[in-house]
Design a protein around this motif. Structure first.
Motif, PDB file in Angstrom:
ATOM      1  N   HIS A 284      18.556  44.978  41.975  1.00 17.60           N
ATOM      2  CA  HIS A 284      19.491  43.864  41.787  1.00 17.60           C
ATOM      3  C   HIS A 284      20.607  43.904  42.816  1.00 17.60           C
ATOM      4  O   HIS A 284      20.936  44.948  43.391  1.00 17.60           O
ATOM      5  CB  HIS A 284      20.084  43.882  40.366  1.00 17.60           C
ATOM      6  CG  HIS A 284      21.060  45.003  40.132  1.00 17.60           C
ATOM      7  ND1 HIS A 284      22.382  44.938  40.517  1.00 17.60           N
ATOM      8  CD2 HIS A 284      20.905  46.220  39.533  1.00 17.60           C
ATOM      9  CE1 HIS A 284      23.002  46.052  40.178  1.00 17.60           C
ATOM     10  NE2 HIS A 284      22.134  46.857  39.584  1.00 17.60           N
ATOM     11  N   GLY A 285      21.198  42.732  43.021  1.00 14.91           N
ATOM     12  CA  GLY A 285      22.447  42.596  43.740  1.00 14.91           C
ATOM     13  C   GLY A 285      23.497  42.136  42.745  1.00 14.91           C
ATOM     14  O   GLY A 285      23.338  42.298  41.544  1.00 14.91           O
ATOM     15  N   GLY A 286      24.572  41.540  43.253  1.00 17.63           N
ATOM     16  CA  GLY A 286      25.582  41.008  42.355  1.00 17.63           C
ATOM     17  C   GLY A 286      26.972  41.451  42.739  1.00 17.63           C
ATOM     18  O   GLY A 286      27.244  41.837  43.885  1.00 17.63           O
ATOM     19  N   THR A 287      27.877  41.387  41.755  1.00 14.09           N
ATOM     20  CA  THR A 287      29.270  41.758  41.970  1.00 14.09           C
ATOM     21  C   THR A 287      29.766  42.598  40.800  1.00 14.09           C
ATOM     22  O   THR A 287      29.225  42.539  39.697  1.00 14.09           O
ATOM     23  CB  THR A 287      30.164  40.508  42.120  1.00 14.09           C
ATOM     24  OG1 THR A 287      29.933  39.618  41.009  1.00 14.09           O
ATOM     25  CG2 THR A 287      29.882  39.769  43.416  1.00 14.09           C
ATOM     26  N   PHE A 288      30.813  43.373  41.071  1.00 13.98           N
ATOM     27  CA  PHE A 288      31.364  44.302  40.073  1.00 13.98           C
ATOM     28  C   PHE A 288      32.843  44.500  40.379  1.00 13.98           C
ATOM     29  O   PHE A 288      33.252  44.453  41.545  1.00 13.98           O
ATOM     30  CB  PHE A 288      30.621  45.635  40.147  1.00 13.98           C
ATOM     31  CG  PHE A 288      31.154  46.700  39.222  1.00 13.98           C
ATOM     32  CD1 PHE A 288      30.762  46.743  37.900  1.00 13.98           C
ATOM     33  CD2 PHE A 288      32.054  47.652  39.687  1.00 13.98           C
ATOM     34  CE1 PHE A 288      31.254  47.727  37.039  1.00 13.98           C
ATOM     35  CE2 PHE A 288      32.552  48.631  38.848  1.00 13.98           C
ATOM     36  CZ  PHE A 288      32.153  48.671  37.523  1.00 13.98           C
ATOM     37  N   ARG A 289      33.627  44.716  39.330  1.00 13.19           N
ATOM     38  CA  ARG A 289      35.024  45.089  39.555  1.00 13.19           C
ATOM     39  C   ARG A 289      35.380  46.288  38.679  1.00 13.19           C
ATOM     40  O   ARG A 289      35.201  46.250  37.449  1.00 13.19           O
ATOM     41  CB  ARG A 289      35.969  43.924  39.309  1.00 13.19           C
ATOM     42  CG  ARG A 289      35.852  43.206  37.990  1.00 13.19           C
ATOM     43  CD  ARG A 289      36.862  42.078  37.946  1.00 13.19           C
ATOM     44  NE  ARG A 289      36.763  41.282  36.746  1.00 13.19           N
ATOM     45  CZ  ARG A 289      37.567  40.253  36.473  1.00 13.19           C
ATOM     46  NH1 ARG A 289      38.510  39.914  37.336  1.00 13.19           N
ATOM     47  NH2 ARG A 289      37.413  39.566  35.353  1.00 13.19           N
ATOM     48  N   PRO A 290      35.868  47.370  39.287  1.00 14.79           N
ATOM     49  CA  PRO A 290      36.198  48.583  38.533  1.00 14.79           C
ATOM     50  C   PRO A 290      37.298  48.367  37.500  1.00 14.79           C
ATOM     51  O   PRO A 290      37.319  49.047  36.468  1.00 14.79           O
ATOM     52  CB  PRO A 290      36.632  49.566  39.615  1.00 14.79           C
ATOM     53  CG  PRO A 290      36.018  49.041  40.886  1.00 14.79           C
ATOM     54  CD  PRO A 290      36.009  47.557  40.727  1.00 14.79           C
ATOM     55  N   LYS A 291      38.224  47.446  37.770  1.00 18.29           N
ATOM     56  CA  LYS A 291      39.293  47.120  36.827  1.00 18.29           C
ATOM     57  C   LYS A 291      39.149  45.672  36.380  1.00 18.29           C
ATOM     58  O   LYS A 291      38.754  44.806  37.168  1.00 18.29           O
ATOM     59  CB  LYS A 291      40.668  47.336  37.470  1.00 18.29           C
ATOM     60  CG  LYS A 291      40.955  48.788  37.838  1.00 18.29           C
ATOM     61  CD  LYS A 291      42.357  48.932  38.398  1.00 18.29           C
ATOM     62  CE  LYS A 291      42.672  50.387  38.726  1.00 18.29           C
ATOM     63  NZ  LYS A 291      44.046  50.546  39.270  1.00 18.29           N
ATOM     64  N   LEU A 292      39.499  45.420  35.115  1.00 17.59           N
ATOM     65  CA  LEU A 292      39.296  44.077  34.567  1.00 17.59           C
ATOM     66  C   LEU A 292      40.147  43.027  35.274  1.00 17.59           C
ATOM     67  O   LEU A 292      39.811  41.839  35.247  1.00 17.59           O
ATOM     68  CB  LEU A 292      39.585  44.072  33.066  1.00 17.59           C
ATOM     69  CG  LEU A 292      38.623  44.900  32.199  1.00 17.59           C
ATOM     70  CD1 LEU A 292      38.954  44.730  30.723  1.00 17.59           C
ATOM     71  CD2 LEU A 292      37.173  44.521  32.463  1.00 17.59           C
ATOM     72  N   ASP A 293      41.253  43.446  35.894  1.00 17.80           N
ATOM     73  CA  ASP A 293      42.078  42.494  36.639  1.00 17.80           C
ATOM     74  C   ASP A 293      41.936  42.697  38.140  1.00 17.80           C
ATOM     75  O   ASP A 293      42.746  42.196  38.922  1.00 17.80           O
ATOM     76  CB  ASP A 293      43.550  42.635  36.237  1.00 17.80           C
ATOM     77  CG  ASP A 293      44.091  44.043  36.482  1.00 17.80           C
ATOM     78  OD1 ASP A 293      43.293  44.945  36.834  1.00 17.80           O
ATOM     79  OD2 ASP A 293      45.311  44.248  36.329  1.00 17.80           O
ATOM     80  N   GLY A 294      40.886  43.430  38.542  1.00 13.50           N
ATOM     81  CA  GLY A 294      40.699  43.735  39.953  1.00 13.50           C
ATOM     82  C   GLY A 294      39.870  42.691  40.674  1.00 13.50           C
ATOM     83  O   GLY A 294      39.402  41.701  40.092  1.00 13.50           O
ATOM     84  N   VAL A 295      39.679  42.922  41.968  1.00 12.01           N
ATOM     85  CA  VAL A 295      38.897  41.995  42.791  1.00 12.01           C
ATOM     86  C   VAL A 295      37.410  42.283  42.595  1.00 12.01           C
ATOM     87  O   VAL A 295      37.009  43.404  42.283  1.00 12.01           O
ATOM     88  CB  VAL A 295      39.272  42.133  44.281  1.00 12.01           C
ATOM     89  CG1 VAL A 295      40.735  41.787  44.492  1.00 12.01           C
ATOM     90  CG2 VAL A 295      38.984  43.540  44.795  1.00 12.01           C
ATOM     91  N   TRP A 296      36.605  41.252  42.791  1.00 13.38           N
ATOM     92  CA  TRP A 296      35.157  41.395  42.699  1.00 13.38           C
ATOM     93  C   TRP A 296      34.629  41.977  44.005  1.00 13.38           C
ATOM     94  O   TRP A 296      35.005  41.541  45.093  1.00 13.38           O
ATOM     95  CB  TRP A 296      34.510  40.048  42.420  1.00 13.38           C
ATOM     96  CG  TRP A 296      34.751  39.550  41.028  1.00 13.38           C
ATOM     97  CD1 TRP A 296      35.731  38.707  40.617  1.00 13.38           C
ATOM     98  CD2 TRP A 296      33.988  39.882  39.866  1.00 13.38           C
ATOM     99  NE1 TRP A 296      35.638  38.478  39.269  1.00 13.38           N
ATOM    100  CE2 TRP A 296      34.575  39.192  38.782  1.00 13.38           C
ATOM    101  CE3 TRP A 296      32.874  40.684  39.632  1.00 13.38           C
ATOM    102  CZ2 TRP A 296      34.080  39.276  37.484  1.00 13.38           C
ATOM    103  CZ3 TRP A 296      32.381  40.780  38.347  1.00 13.38           C
ATOM    104  CH2 TRP A 296      32.975  40.083  37.290  1.00 13.38           C
ATOM    105  N   LEU A 297      33.727  42.961  43.876  1.00 15.75           N
ATOM    106  CA  LEU A 297      33.158  43.643  45.028  1.00 15.75           C
ATOM    107  C   LEU A 297      31.633  43.545  44.979  1.00 15.75           C
ATOM    108  O   LEU A 297      31.045  43.504  43.897  1.00 15.75           O
ATOM    109  CB  LEU A 297      33.573  45.120  45.028  1.00 15.75           C
ATOM    110  CG  LEU A 297      35.076  45.391  45.090  1.00 15.75           C
ATOM    111  CD1 LEU A 297      35.360  46.853  44.786  1.00 15.75           C
ATOM    112  CD2 LEU A 297      35.625  45.007  46.463  1.00 15.75           C
ATOM    113  N   PRO A 298      30.978  43.522  46.139  1.00  9.99           N
ATOM    114  CA  PRO A 298      29.504  43.457  46.144  1.00  9.99           C
ATOM    115  C   PRO A 298      28.894  44.753  45.633  1.00  9.99           C
ATOM    116  O   PRO A 298      29.415  45.848  45.876  1.00  9.99           O
ATOM    117  CB  PRO A 298      29.171  43.225  47.617  1.00  9.99           C
ATOM    118  CG  PRO A 298      30.359  43.742  48.376  1.00  9.99           C
ATOM    119  CD  PRO A 298      31.553  43.498  47.501  1.00  9.99           C
TER     120      PRO A 298
END
Length: 285
Positions: free
Chosen positions: A84-98
C-alpha cells in the motif's frame, strides 16, 4: 588552499560513509522483517470449497456480506500479501506525510506483520514494524532504520494489535468464517465480532453499507499519548473502494481514526496498490 581542500574531502568522505551506513542498516532491517515473515510458514491452504452451512449460521448482515464478498465455490484463503501507499501523521494535529508499507496476514492461526516507512524529509525516514502472533503484539519504530524510537509490548499492545488484525480481516474475508471469530447481530446493518486466540480475545463491531459490504469498524482500543502512557479510546476505521481480486471483494482504501471528544480525527490512510493471496512469504517482501 590545501587546508580547505582537505576539509572538503573529509566532509565528502564522511557524508559518503554515513549514507552507506544508513543504506546498510535499511537493508538489514528489511532482512529482519523478512525473517519474521518467513517464520509464519508453512501456510496450509485448502482447495475444498467453503461449505454453505457455514454461511447459514451467521447473523443476517454478516451472511449477506460474506455471500457477496466470497465467490461461490471459493476455497478458504490461507494468507494475504498487501502492498500500500497513502499518508500518515504521527500526531493527530500534525502534517500528513507519505507512507508506503507491506502487510502479510495469516488466516489460521490469525496473525499479521506490517512494515511501513514514512518519509519525514529528504534523507530522513521512520520505519515501523507492527505485528500480532499468538495473541501477542509488538511495535518497533526506528529512525533511518538505525535509531530505536520505540520497542513496545505488553497487554495494551496485545489488545491493540489483535483489534487491528480483526478489523483488517476484511482483506481475507474467508477468515470471518473460522470458529475463532464469533458473531453477534446488532440489527440489520451492524454486527459484533469477537476474535479469540488462545486465552486472548478482542471485540469490535462492523457496520455494513447499503451494498452489504463493511464500511466501518469500531472498537475501544489503547492509544499512545506519549511518555509511556496509553488511554482507552474509541477507534473507528472506514473501508471503501471494493474491488474483486481472485474471487474475493476486498477494500482498497482504509482510513483509521481516533475519537477525540466528539470528533473523529483521521491519522492514517492506506491505499492498496497490490494484493495477492496464498503466495509464499519470503525475504524482501
Amino acid at each position: 588552499m590545501n587546508t580547505f581542500w582537505l576539509i572538503g574531502l573529509t566532509l565528502v568522505c564522511f557524508m559518503f560513509a554515513a549514507s552507506y551506513a544508513l543504506r546498510a542498516n535499511a537493508f538489514r532491517f528489511a532482512l529482519r522483517v523478512g525473517r519474521e515473515i518467513e517464520a509464519f510458514g508453512p501456510l496450509r491452504s485448502s482447495t475444498a470449497p467453503i461449505e454453505e452451512v457455514r454461511f447459514d449460521r451467521l447473523p443476517e448482515p454478516v451472511r449477506r456480506y460474506l455471500t457477496k464478498a466470497i465467490e461461490r465455490d471459493r476455497s478458504p484463503v490461507a494468507s494475504a500479501h498487501i502492498k500500500h501507499g497513502g499518508t500518515f501523521r504521527p500526531k493527530l494535529d500534525g502534517v500528513w506525510l507519505p507512507i508506503r508499507g507491506t502487510e502479510c496476514i495469516r488466516a489460521e492461526p490469525p496473525a499479521f506483520i506490517w512494515w511501513g516507512r514514512v518519509r519525514m524529509a529528504p534523507g530522513v525516514w521512520i520505519d515501523a514494524r507492527d505485528r500480532s502472533e499468538n495473541g501477542r503484539g509488538n511495535m518497533l519504530v526506528l529512525m533511518d532504520s538505525t535509531f530505536t524510537l520505540a520497542n513496545s509490548s505488553g497487554s495494551e499492545i496485545d489488545q491493540g494489535a489483535m483489534l487491528r488484525l480483526l478489523g483488517e480481516m476484511v482483506w481475507i474475508p474467508t477468515a470471518f468464517l473460522e470458529p475463532r471469530v464469533v458473531w453477534k447481530g446488532l440489527g440489520d446493518r451492524r454486527a459484533e465480532a469477537t476474535l479469540r486466540i488462545g486465552n486472548q480475545s478482542v471485540t469490535g463491531s462492523f457496520e455494513f453499507g447499503q451494498d452489504d459490504l463493511p464500511v466501518g469498524f469500531r472498537a475501544m482500543r489503547y492509544r499512545d499519548v506519549g511518555h509511556g502512557k496509553a488511554v482507552l479510546t474509541e477507534f473507528y476505521g472506514t473501508m471503501s473502494d471494493y474491488r474483486e481480486v481472485h474471487g474475493l471483494l476486498v477494500p482498497h482504501v482504509l482510513v483509521a481514526h481516533w475519537k477525540v471528544g466528539e470528533q473523529l480525527v483521521p491519522y492514517a490512510r492506506f491505499e492498496v496498490t497490490e494484493i495477492k493471496f496464498d503466495q509464499p512469504f519470503s525475504e524482501g517482501t
